[in-house]
Structures are given as structure tokens and as C-alpha cells.
Design a protein around this motif. Structure first.
Motif, PDB file in Angstrom:
ATOM      1  N   THR A 130      31.919  32.357  44.822  1.00  0.00           N
ATOM      2  CA  THR A 130      32.397  33.035  43.734  1.00  0.00           C
ATOM      3  C   THR A 130      33.594  34.121  44.166  1.00  0.00           C
ATOM      4  O   THR A 130      33.577  34.417  45.563  1.00  0.00           O
ATOM      5  N   SER A 131      34.699  34.327  43.496  1.00  0.00           N
ATOM      6  CA  SER A 131      35.797  35.243  44.126  1.00  0.00           C
ATOM      7  C   SER A 131      35.209  36.631  44.000  1.00  0.00           C
ATOM      8  O   SER A 131      34.446  36.981  43.475  1.00  0.00           O
ATOM      9  N   THR A 133      35.064  39.747  42.696  1.00  0.00           N
ATOM     10  CA  THR A 133      35.556  40.607  41.414  1.00  0.00           C
ATOM     11  C   THR A 133      35.349  41.866  41.394  1.00  0.00           C
ATOM     12  O   THR A 133      34.349  42.547  42.293  1.00  0.00           O
ATOM     13  N   SER A 221      43.461  41.560  44.017  1.00  0.00           N
ATOM     14  CA  SER A 221      42.596  40.663  43.515  1.00  0.00           C
ATOM     15  C   SER A 221      41.973  41.357  42.154  1.00  0.00           C
ATOM     16  O   SER A 221      41.713  40.564  41.094  1.00  0.00           O
ATOM     17  N   ASN A 225      42.025  39.520  38.667  1.00  0.00           N
ATOM     18  CA  ASN A 225      40.754  39.338  37.661  1.00  0.00           C
ATOM     19  C   ASN A 225      40.801  39.638  36.387  1.00  0.00           C
ATOM     20  O   ASN A 225      40.390  39.137  35.366  1.00  0.00           O
ATOM     21  N   GLN A 226      41.181  40.829  36.122  1.00  0.00           N
ATOM     22  CA  GLN A 226      41.544  41.423  34.950  1.00  0.00           C
ATOM     23  C   GLN A 226      42.345  40.683  34.210  1.00  0.00           C
ATOM     24  O   GLN A 226      42.422  40.465  32.776  1.00  0.00           O
ATOM     25  N   ASN A 229      40.708  37.099  33.447  1.00  0.00           N
ATOM     26  CA  ASN A 229      39.533  37.316  32.860  1.00  0.00           C
ATOM     27  C   ASN A 229      39.504  38.548  32.085  1.00  0.00           C
ATOM     28  O   ASN A 229      38.722  39.569  32.733  1.00  0.00           O
ATOM     29  N   TYR A 383      44.198  31.410  42.192  1.00  0.00           N
ATOM     30  CA  TYR A 383      44.559  31.039  40.690  1.00  0.00           C
ATOM     31  C   TYR A 383      45.605  30.134  40.874  1.00  0.00           C
ATOM     32  O   TYR A 383      46.384  29.792  39.626  1.00  0.00           O
TER      33      TYR A 383
END
Length: 703
Positions: A130-131, A133, A221, A225-226, A229, A383
Motif C-alpha cells: 500500500t502507498s 497514506t 504524497s 492521496n487526498q 481519494n 499515480y
């Protein structure tokens, strides 16, 4: 009595079958030739590098006159004074983000803040892929705790539809802002100000002022992510002493799909050099690279338009290496001879260019094989956004106003030119290469060339495995030719299939042990106040104990009576599959791994089996087996790579723990390769070397 009919002659096997049989019967010579050719081809790679070129005609860099002028420099100087005043008013507060947002508002941009937390790095087996987050954490009273604040400004393109965007990123540390970071922010603001007035824009412009107090990558990052997602946080209080409106925190602004990203900052002043330079950083996680056209645009505009010197990372210890200089002279001589034979063979390269190209190539392979991003551009590549980090290295003193103004003009025009080129694209980068190594800012090695050494190194593996398996089977079938057909069938079942199953069982046990060893750091890291050396010692002791327990439960390779040839064939088959899978995930890791593991696998032979040889061959083979086994041990291989890359040959047991922890934290697939492919192969090689070398038919012959 005459035969009634002639027996039909047996059909000849196909050519490829006969070729395979021939190579299997001469597998030792074939292995030596392929490994030697693979190493030689690897040494020739710097001389096979090509000049970079633009594959996408729509980019047309430098086709338009730059609009960045002295007026934008004046705006930058005003911004510098304002940001310095804001930094002096509040140490670690919101004055700097507030000032940046106000300046972006004055340009008519849409603005917002982004709150994020530092990423908690630790071993966790269930979150390896997983990245990183950054979830929002709040205090019991509902306020943010120990967080960073990114500021984002968005310019809507006058000729666009809002579906695409170009991202500009400027990292800075508001807790302790430096003069070079202030200059970076001023450069970003001046370019952002120019683009706010550009009538030719067809893609939105996003300027991210990244709060790098927890690291540049963490800030970028968290924002990405925001961005991709969305998180909805309700009922959270924003106690910021009235500095910003609540809407600027709750309303996260977005633009379109990201076409490209530029991360730029001004580094420390260099004490040498005749002109300012720009260093490009492109390596992302697990060896991913941006499209080569993006780097080509930056290089062309920086060198041919703005007069910058463009650099890439290099292993400086190789530049002064005597042995590399000697190899360079040999390559230069061979290239000159080949050029005389055929002028189309452009392999001649000067010794100095070869040394520099090798140092750059080694750095490119090392950074890709490490699997860790060399900058915050790696967060974009996760991404699938093409991004590159640019670090400007000025040769002037930061307070020198005249030199600073000239630098701002050239730096602003460089960024403007790159944005113009990306703005011209009607689709994402796709024309040029994604798989390549760099030997210079303007030279690259494509995937079709650098696969040749790897293919030569891997080629003997299936041939040797087949030869070993066939040799073991022939030996088993010739134990006693006087047995009946039924007995022979039983012997074939017991000596053939059983032996393969026993060898496969040994491999399975070792693979289970490797998985356990790879997961141990998660539990060791839970020990409070543990030093790296203590953690390393605990790791080694537990690994040895687990191996003893597994052998006690399932039997060791020696107690199972596995022939060393079948054990070696199993080892070679395993490493073939492992290297093949790793070449798909991260080719640089597979290339370095093949260079270390394949010679160790191919030339391993039981030490007892070498006693019957004459003195010289026995000594050479024994010494080579021991050296390859030592260099193939993961900590030893790590020490060698560290020594070649950083010039440091100090031995510290804690370094191995720190390195493995570093790879795990960044979710590098190299960690999995080391423990699921390299370590089992090394252990199997040790088993082959220490094998008692009992023959299958020895007991039958004695009877």
C-alpha cells in the motif's frame, strides 16, 4: 528365417531438440561463454548509449518567445520581502501559508489549505504494497495535532475545459525557512503570476507550496492521496486563531487529470563552476521512470535556451577509479578497431566519456534497483503521472541582487517553456521510452539494448538445469541393468520421481523459512528501545533457530538423501523463475541480482566432489565457489554495493538492519527479492557446496 518386413527407421528429432541436447552435453562451456559475454556486454553499455531526441512533435520546445521578463522578477523580489517578514513574525505558525494564499488570491486563483500528518513508518506485513497514506488525526477536542499545512492555488485555463492540469511544486520548511527556500518560493510565485495572465493556457495550473517539515515526499504524497481519494471529515474544529477561514480548509480544490508535474527548488550555492546548473531527479518507486520526452524537454530548454548546465546523479567514487580507467582504455581501443572494420559500428568512445558514462549508468541502475524514489516526484509516478524534480544550483551568493535577478529570469523562462510544451500536448506522454537507463543528461540506453546482458546471463540456466536433471536420471537408470523390467520400473519410480519430490520438498522448506525471515522484522521492531545492532543480532539468531526447527520437522537436505545435482537443478529452476518475475517488476534489481546470483548458482559444486581433481583445477574451483558464496550472502552483497556507490567500506552490523528497514518503509520490491529469491538461492548454494556427495548407486554396487 527372413524378416517379413523391414523395421521403420526412427525419425530424427527436430533441430531445436538436437540443439538442446548438444548444448546440454556441453553446458559447462556454454555457461562460461554466456556469463563472460553477459559481463562484457554490460561493460559495453556506456558505448552503446544514444543521444536523446524528442519523439512527440507536439512538444516543440522553444518555439515561442518566453514572456517571463524583468517585471516578473520585480514581483518575485516583492514576494521575497513579504515572505521574509511573514517568517519573522511567526516561528512555526500560519503566517507564511497565510501570506502565500493571500498572494495567490490577489492573482485571481482559487486557493485552499491542506492539512496532513507525518507518515508513521514502521514494519507492517499487511501494508507492504500500500502507498504511504496520511489520514487525518484529531485530538480529543476535535482539533488537529502536530500537522503540516500545504497551500494550493489553481489557475483555470482560459482555453481549457478543466479536464487536464499541470502541477508545479515548491517545497519549503515553514519551521525553519532558509534563504534558498525563499528564493524557490519566489521563483514559483513569479511563474504562477505569469501563467495567471497567459491567454494560451489550455490546461489548468496547480501550484502546490508543500510543507516539507516532515519531508518533501510526505507532503506531496498526502496531497495526492487526498486529491485522488477524497476524505470527508465532519465535525472537526479548526482552531487557527482566526488566521484562515474555515471554508479554505474544508473545501479541497481540485483541477483536472494531471498531465505532468514539475518539482523545483533552489539548492545550496556551489563553490565551483562557471555557470548555474540544474540537477534532474527522475527515479521513482521500484525503478519507475517518467517518459523520456519530459526529461528531453527540460534538458533542451535548460541547455540550449537558458544556458544552464544539466546534471544527473553520479557515483563520484567511480570517476577516480583506476580499474575503471583501465577498462575504459581497453573499450576505447576495441571500439576504434571495430570502427575501422565497419564505420557503421559506432562503438568508439573516449576513455573520459566512458568513465563518466559508467559512473552515471551505475547511479541510474543503483537508484532504480533500490526501488526508493529520489525525490517527491515519485509520489506522482505512483499515480502514473510523469514528473521530474529539478534542483537549481546557483554559483552566486544568494544576497547578490544582480546575479539573483538574472537567475530568476532564466529559471522562470525554463519553467515557462516546459509548461508551454506540456500545454501543447493533446494526450498523455506515450511516444518515447519509459524503460531506460541514463548515462548522461542527453544520452540513454533503451530497454532493447540493456536487456542483452541480462538475457546472456540467464540463457544458461534452463540448459544447465536440464543437463543436471538428465545426468541424475541416467545415473539412476544405470544402477543395475540385470534387474527385471518390473523392478526397473519400480526403481525408476523410486529413484526418479521420488528424488525430484524430495528436492522440491527441500526448496519448499527453504522458501517457507525465507517468508518467516522476511516477516520477523515486524515483530522485532516492536521491542522497545532496540538499537539497529541489537535488532540485527536478534534477527540472525531467530533466523538460524527457525531453520533448525524446520529441518527438525521436515528433514534436512542431507537426511533426505537428495542428489546434489537434483538439488542444484532445483535451485537453478527457482532462481530462473525469481529473476524472471523480478525483471517484470524492477529490471534493474533483476540485472544486479543476476550478476551476483547466476555465477554463484552455475559454478557451485560440492567441495568433496572436487577432491578427485588435480591440484590447480581443484584450487581454482574451490576458491571461486567460496568467494562467490561469500559475495552472494545478502549482507556482503549490500556492503559491496554500498562501497561501490558511496565509497564507504566500513562494516557495521546495524547497517544491514537500517537498510532493510529503509526498503520496507518505502515498500520496495527489492526487499522481497532479497528474502524470497536471493536468500533461498544462497542457502541452497551453501547446501550444494557442503553436500556429502553420496552417489545413488554406491550401496547397490557394493552389494
Amino acid at each position: 528365417m527372413e524378416p517379413s518386413a523391414k523395421e521403420d527407421p526412427q525419425p530424427k528429432p527436430r533441430l531445436i531438440v538436437r540443439l538442446g541436447i548438444f548444448l546440454a552435453s556441453h553446458h559447462v562451456l556454454f555457461s562460461v561463454l554466456c556469463c563472460s559475454a553477459g559481463i562484457i556486454a554490460l561493460l559495453f553499455l556506456p558505448s552503446l548509449a544514444k543521444n536523446t531526441y524528442l519523439s512527440e512533435n507536439a512538444l516543440i520546445p522553444g518555439s515561442a518567445n518566453p514572456l517571463f521578463s524583468s517585471e516578473d522578477v520585480t514581483e518575485a523580489n516583492k514576494f521575497i520581502k513579504g515572505i521574509e517578514a511573514a517568517a519573522g513574525e511567526s516561528r512555526g505558525g500560519m503566517e507564511m501559508p497565510k501570506f502565500i494564499v493571500q498572494q495567490m488570491k490577489d492573482l485571481g486563483a482559487e486557493v485552499c489549505y491542506h492539512k496532513f500528518l507525518p507518515h508513521s513508518k514502521h514494519f507492517h506485513p499487511l501494508k507492504f504494497f500500500t502507498s504511504m497514506t496520511n489520514d487525518l488525526a484529531v485530538r480529543p477536542n476535535g482539533t488537529y495535532s502536530n500537522s503540516g499545512t500545504n497551500t494550493i492555488g489553481i489557475i483555470r485555463a482560459p482555453r481549457g475545459d478543466g479536464k487536464e492540469a499541470i502541477v508545479l511544486v515548491t517545497p519549503y520548511n515553514p519551521q525553519k525557512v532558509q534563504a534558498n527556500e525563499v528564493l524557490s518560493l519566489a521563483l514559483g510565485f513569479s511563474v504562477f503570476s505569469l501563467l495567471s495572465r497567459a491567454a494560451w493556457l489550455s490546461k489548468d495550473i496547480v501550484w502546490l507550496s508543500a510543507d516539507s517539515q516532515f519531508g518533501e515526499y510526505t507532503a506531496v504524497s498526502a496531497w495526492l492521496n487526498q486529491y485522488h481519494n477524497p476524505m470527508f471529515v465532519g465535525g472537526v474544529k479548526h482552531e487557527l486563531d482566526g488566521i484562515a477561514e474555515k471554508a479554505e480548509f474544508t473545501d479541497f480544490k481540485r483541477a483536472g487529470t494531471m498531465a505532468a508535474a514539475l518539482i523545483f527548488k533552489v539548492g545550496e550555492t556551489r563553490k565551483y563552476g562557471d555557470r548555474d546548473s540544474v540537477t534532474m531527479y527522475a527515479e521513482a518507486s521500484n525503478g519507475q521512470m517518467p517518459n523520456l520526452d519530459l526529461l528531453n524537454v527540460v534538458h533542451y530548454l535548460a541547455v540550449h535556451r537558458q544556458g544552464f548546465r544539466v546534471n544527473i546523479e553520479t557515483i563520484s567514487s567511480l570517476l577516480s577509479s583506476a580499474w575503471l580507467r583501465a577498462i575504459a582504455e581497453v573499450i576505447h581501443t576495441l571500439g576504434s578497431i571495430l570502427r575501422k572494420i565497419n564505420p557503421d559500428w559506432k562503438l568508439d568512445i573516449t576513455a573520459s566519456d566512458y568513465v563518466e558514462g559508467t559512473a552515471n549508468l551505475a547511479s541510474s541502475i543503483y537508484n532504480q534497483a533500490l526501488g526508493v524514489p529520489t525525490g517527491s516526484h515519485g509520489a506522482f509516478r505512483d499515480y502514473q503521472v510523469d514528473a521530474v524534480s529539478l534542483e537549481f544550483s546557483p554559483t552566486f551568493y544568494i544576497r547578490n541582487e544582480n546575479a539573483k535577478s538574472s537567475f530568476l529570469v532564466r529559471g522562470g523562462r525554463l519553467l515557462e517553456g516546459v509548461v508551454r510544451s506540456v500545454n501543447n500536448l493533446l494526450e498523455k506522454f506515450h511516444q518515447s521510452f519509459f524503460l531506460y537507463f541514463l548515462t548522461a543528461p542527453s544520452k540513454f540506453i533503451s530497454v532493447g539494448v540493456y536487456m542483452i546482458p541480462f538475457a546472456l546471463l540467464v540463457a544458461p540456466l534452463p540448459i544447465v538445469a536440464a543437463a543436471l536433471a538428465n545426468g541424475g536420471r541416467k545415473k539412476e537408470n544405470s544402477i543395475d541393468s540385470s534387474k527385471t523390467k518390473g523392478s526397473a520400473d519400480n526403481l525408476q519410480m523410486e529413484g526418479g520421481s521420488w528424488k525430484w519430490l524430495q528436492a522440491a520438498r527441500v526448496l519448499l522448506v527453504i522458501q517457507i523459512w525465507a517468508v518467516i525471515v522476511s516477516l520477523l522484522p515486524y515483530y522485532i521492531s516492536q521491542i522497545p528501545d532496540g538499537t539497529p545492532i541489537q535488532s540485527s543480532v536478534i534477527w540472525v539468531v531467530l533466523a538460524i533457530l527457525m531453520l533448525i526447527v524446520l529441518y527438525a520437522m521436515f528433514g534436512s537436505p542431507y537426511s533426505a538423501g537428495v542428489e546434489w545435482k537434483l538439488l542444484k537443478a532445483t535451485m537453478i529452476t527457482s532462481i530462473s523463475i525469481g529473476l524472471g518475475l523480478m525483471s517484470i517488476i524492477n529490471f534493474a534489481t533483476a540485472q544486479l541480482g543476476a550478476l551476483i546470483v547466476i555465477p554463484m548458482c552455475l559454478f557451485s559444486r560440492p567441495l568433496k566432489a572436487q577432491l578427485g581433481m588435480s591440484f590447480l583445477p581443484r584450487t581454482v574451483l574451490c576458491a571461486s565457489n567460496i568467494l562467490l558464496a561469500i559475495f552472494g550472502f545478502p549482507p556482503a552483497a549490500l556492503l559491496i554495493i554500498k562501497g561501490l556507490s558511496k565509497g564507504s567500506w566500513t562494516v557495521d552490523l546495524g547497517d544491514f538492519w537500517a537498510s532493510m528497514e529503509f526498503l520496507w518503509e518505502w515498500s520496495s520490491a527489492t526487499y522481497l527479492y532479497l528474502f524470497l529469491v536471493h536468500l533461498p538461492c544462497w542457502l541452497l548454494c551453501i547446501h550444494v557446496l557442503l553436500h556429502p556427495c553420496r552417489e545413488v548407486g554406491s550401496k547397490v554396487k557394493r552389494e
